[in-house]
Design a protein around this motif. Structure first.
Motif, mmCIF file in Angstrom:
data_model
loop_
_atom_site.group_PDB
_atom_site.id
_atom_site.type_symbol
_atom_site.label_atom_id
_atom_site.label_comp_id
_atom_site.label_asym_id
_atom_site.label_seq_id
_atom_site.Cartn_x
_atom_site.Cartn_y
_atom_site.Cartn_z
ATOM 1 N N LEU A 25 0.679 -1.282 0.157
ATOM 2 C CA LEU A 25 0.109 -0.208 -0.041
ATOM 3 C C LEU A 25 1.220 1.347 -0.006
ATOM 4 C CD1 LEU A 25 -2.658 -1.359 2.394
ATOM 5 C CD2 LEU A 25 -2.486 -1.331 -0.126
ATOM 6 N N LYS A 32 2.295 5.204 -0.896
ATOM 7 C CA LYS A 32 1.156 6.981 -1.051
ATOM 8 C C LYS A 32 1.854 7.231 -2.336
ATOM 9 C CE LYS A 32 1.447 11.088 0.256
ATOM 10 N NZ LYS A 32 -0.251 11.601 0.804
ATOM 11 N N TYR A 56 -7.737 8.298 1.917
ATOM 12 C CA TYR A 56 -7.315 7.012 1.960
ATOM 13 C C TYR A 56 -8.402 5.592 2.330
ATOM 14 C CZ TYR A 56 -2.595 7.422 3.177
ATOM 15 O OH TYR A 56 -0.956 8.398 3.065
ATOM 16 N N THR A 66 -7.068 -3.000 2.277
ATOM 17 C CA THR A 66 -7.188 -4.014 3.666
ATOM 18 C C THR A 66 -8.059 -4.811 3.444
ATOM 19 O OG1 THR A 66 -8.157 -1.687 4.115
ATOM 20 C CG2 THR A 66 -5.893 -2.128 5.299
ATOM 21 N N PRO A 117 2.556 -0.618 4.309
ATOM 22 C CA PRO A 117 3.179 0.562 3.931
ATOM 23 C C PRO A 117 4.354 1.043 3.685
ATOM 24 C CG PRO A 117 3.152 0.302 6.829
ATOM 25 C CD PRO A 117 3.527 -1.112 5.973
ATOM 26 N N VAL A 120 -2.447 1.679 8.527
ATOM 27 C CA VAL A 120 -1.447 1.986 7.436
ATOM 28 C C VAL A 120 -1.554 3.632 7.173
ATOM 29 C CG1 VAL A 120 -1.020 1.243 5.263
ATOM 30 C CG2 VAL A 120 -2.250 -0.096 6.318
ATOM 31 N N GLU A 121 -2.806 4.692 6.581
ATOM 32 C CA GLU A 121 -2.648 5.929 6.828
ATOM 33 C C GLU A 121 -1.759 6.744 8.074
ATOM 34 O OE1 GLU A 121 -6.012 9.715 6.478
ATOM 35 O OE2 GLU A 121 -6.445 6.832 6.942
ATOM 36 N N TRP A 173 1.075 5.187 9.165
ATOM 37 C CA TRP A 173 2.414 5.067 9.510
ATOM 38 C C TRP A 173 2.590 5.613 8.568
ATOM 39 C CZ3 TRP A 173 5.743 3.937 5.972
ATOM 40 C CH2 TRP A 173 7.039 3.505 6.325
ATOM 41 N N ILE A 174 2.144 5.773 7.103
ATOM 42 C CA ILE A 174 2.789 6.209 5.834
ATOM 43 C C ILE A 174 2.938 7.902 6.251
ATOM 44 C CG2 ILE A 174 2.619 6.746 3.400
ATOM 45 C CD1 ILE A 174 0.992 4.468 3.202
#
Length: 248
Positions: free
Chosen positions: A79, A81, A168, A173, A185, A228-229, A231-232
């Motif tokens: 996933l 960016k 997102y 997911t 990620p 995930v969002e 962390w990114i």
């Protein structure tokens, strides 16, 4: 000078995509397996990345390569960016497994480039048929992951300007939970050099940061995507602080 270099690189990609596309179509005609067709496409993508370095001065550095799963058939859903076209070229060039993009079917009609990806083991969907499209993603995704092909998705759905955050979506997911594959990620600062929808590119370094695998078993799709969002976006702030001045 950047305008001239950008035009030269664009011309180089346009000229070179033609023979590579022809090669993919020819080997497909003679029954070549998907792995061979992917290898040809990967060589052109790497050529595009390398030529961006030579002609424009765009370099990249990868952090966290050791976080990628090991094993020929170890599954993973990347996933990533999404800030520019650059990462669509770069990811297949640096990943140890073949990648299958999930993309809208309209791209199939782009001359040469669309014909190439249409001849590869990718997942093209009709966004207007959401339930049917996701069922297709799960069906094809399971088959590809079982063969050691990693699925790659851009959860924001489209290219996002530097320093901004898109919405997102949980499709990636949901696929991970349906297949049992972990999500990886990936943060990419490509817009520093290759801005969204911009013709003129700039020399510099694109950072690619690969996070640790996040298990999908027993998770809820929205909650997993939130992780995930988080962390990114935190990683994007760390890698490209100038883009987020004044933001938390």
């Amino acid at each position: 000078m950047n305008l001239l270099r950008s035009a030269l690189h664009m011309a180089f990609m346009f000229v070179t995509v033609i023979p590579y596309t022809v090669a993919i179509l020819v080997v497909r005609l003679f029954g070549a397996k998907g792995a061979m067709r992917y290898t040809i496409a990967q060589k052109w993508l790497k050529l595009s990345v390398d030529s961006a370095r030579v002609i424009i001065g765009i370099r990249y550095q990868v952090h966290g390569q050791g976080n990628l799963p090991v094993g020929e058939t170890s599954p993973a859903i990347l996933l990533v960016k999404h800030q520019s076209t650059y990462e669509t070229f770069l990811m297949p060039a640096i990943m140890p497994h073949p990648l299958a993009y999930v993309f809208k079917k309209e791209l199939l009609y782009v001359p040469f480039f669309g014909w190439s990806i249409g001849s590869l083991d990718m997942i093209h969907i009709d966004r207007s048929q959401r339930a049917k499209a996701f069922a297709k993603v799960v069906e094809q995704g399971k088959a590809l992951l079982a063969r050691g092909v990693w699925v790659i998705m851009f959860p924001e759905g489209t290219r996002i300007p530097r320093g901004e955050r898109g919405s997102y979506k949980s499709g990636g997911t949901r696929l991970a939970i349906a297949t049992g594959a972990p999500v990886i990620p990936v943060a990419v600062t490509s817009a520093k050099c290759w801005p969204r929808k911009a013709f003129i590119k700039h020399p510099g370094v694109v950072d690619v940061s690969i996070g640790k695998p996040i298990p999908s078993e027993g998770r809820e799709a929205d909650e997993l995507m939130c992780e995930v969002e988080t962390w990114i976006e935190a990683e994007m702030h760390r890698l490209d602080p100038e883009a987020y001045v004044g933001q938390r």
